[in-house]
Design a protein around this motif. Sequence first.
Motif, short mmCIF file in Angstrom:
data_model
loop_
_atom_site.label_atom_id
_atom_site.label_comp_id
_atom_site.label_asym_id
_atom_site.label_seq_id
_atom_site.Cartn_x
_atom_site.Cartn_y
_atom_site.Cartn_z
N ARG A 43 1.30 -1.43 0.32
CA ARG A 43 -0.63 -0.26 0.00
C ARG A 43 0.82 1.32 -0.09
O ARG A 43 -0.03 2.09 -0.19
N SER A 50 6.64 -1.09 -3.38
CA SER A 50 4.64 -1.30 -4.08
C SER A 50 4.65 -2.80 -4.81
O SER A 50 4.54 -3.37 -4.90
N ARG A 111 -4.73 -7.00 3.59
CA ARG A 111 -4.92 -6.33 2.29
C ARG A 111 -6.53 -5.94 2.49
O ARG A 111 -7.31 -5.15 2.53
#
Length: 219
Positions: A43, A50, A111
């Motif tokens: 994120r 990322s 996530r």
Amino acid sequence: MSTDYMQTILKPMLSGAQMTVLLFFIAIIASLPLGFLLTLAVRSRFKPLSWLAQAYIYVMRGTPLLLQLMFICFGLPLLPVIGQYLVLDRFIAASLGFILNYAAYFAEIFRGGLLAIDRGQYEAAQVLGLNKWQTTTKVILPQMFRIAIPAVANESVTLVKDTALLYAVAVPELLHYAETAVNRDFTVVPFFVAAVIYLLMTMVLTLFFKWLERRFTFE
């Protein structure tokens, strides 16, 4: 089946179960925080970080755990130049493989937990005057963990069963001793005993997570 025979096979199998439990705790304690760090990396607004985290998760989830264990235990020492420095104790190598593999799965679970939180929670925290740190630690993370508990529980049960893969890299654990007894005594009883031990371990783990889920639900 005599009591003496059961005692004969139980002693080494319980010794193997200790190795199973040890690997489980090492893997779960290390992979959970590593998985959360991977979630933060995915994120991250720093795109190279990322992308790297996403690539890592893709590779670890997209290749068999057994292959990863084989590579760490037997492949790393064969690498040119640096291979001689990567010869690890089999148990340490297997633990590393489990940690790296399960961290990727826990990263996706966390996530998913973050994505499940309504955007209004962030806006409500701003209205209440909470800064970014307070919003994350007091509002977002508790909800994320509450949402993630069932999936974490499921992966943890899978981890207990996957410890049987230690057998493939020559680390003596529960299944190793069960198969040794079967080959020696020409009876399938040790396999049934091993199954009961695995079921007991997963039952204890399931009960723990159910208690944890109830606690988070009523807080």
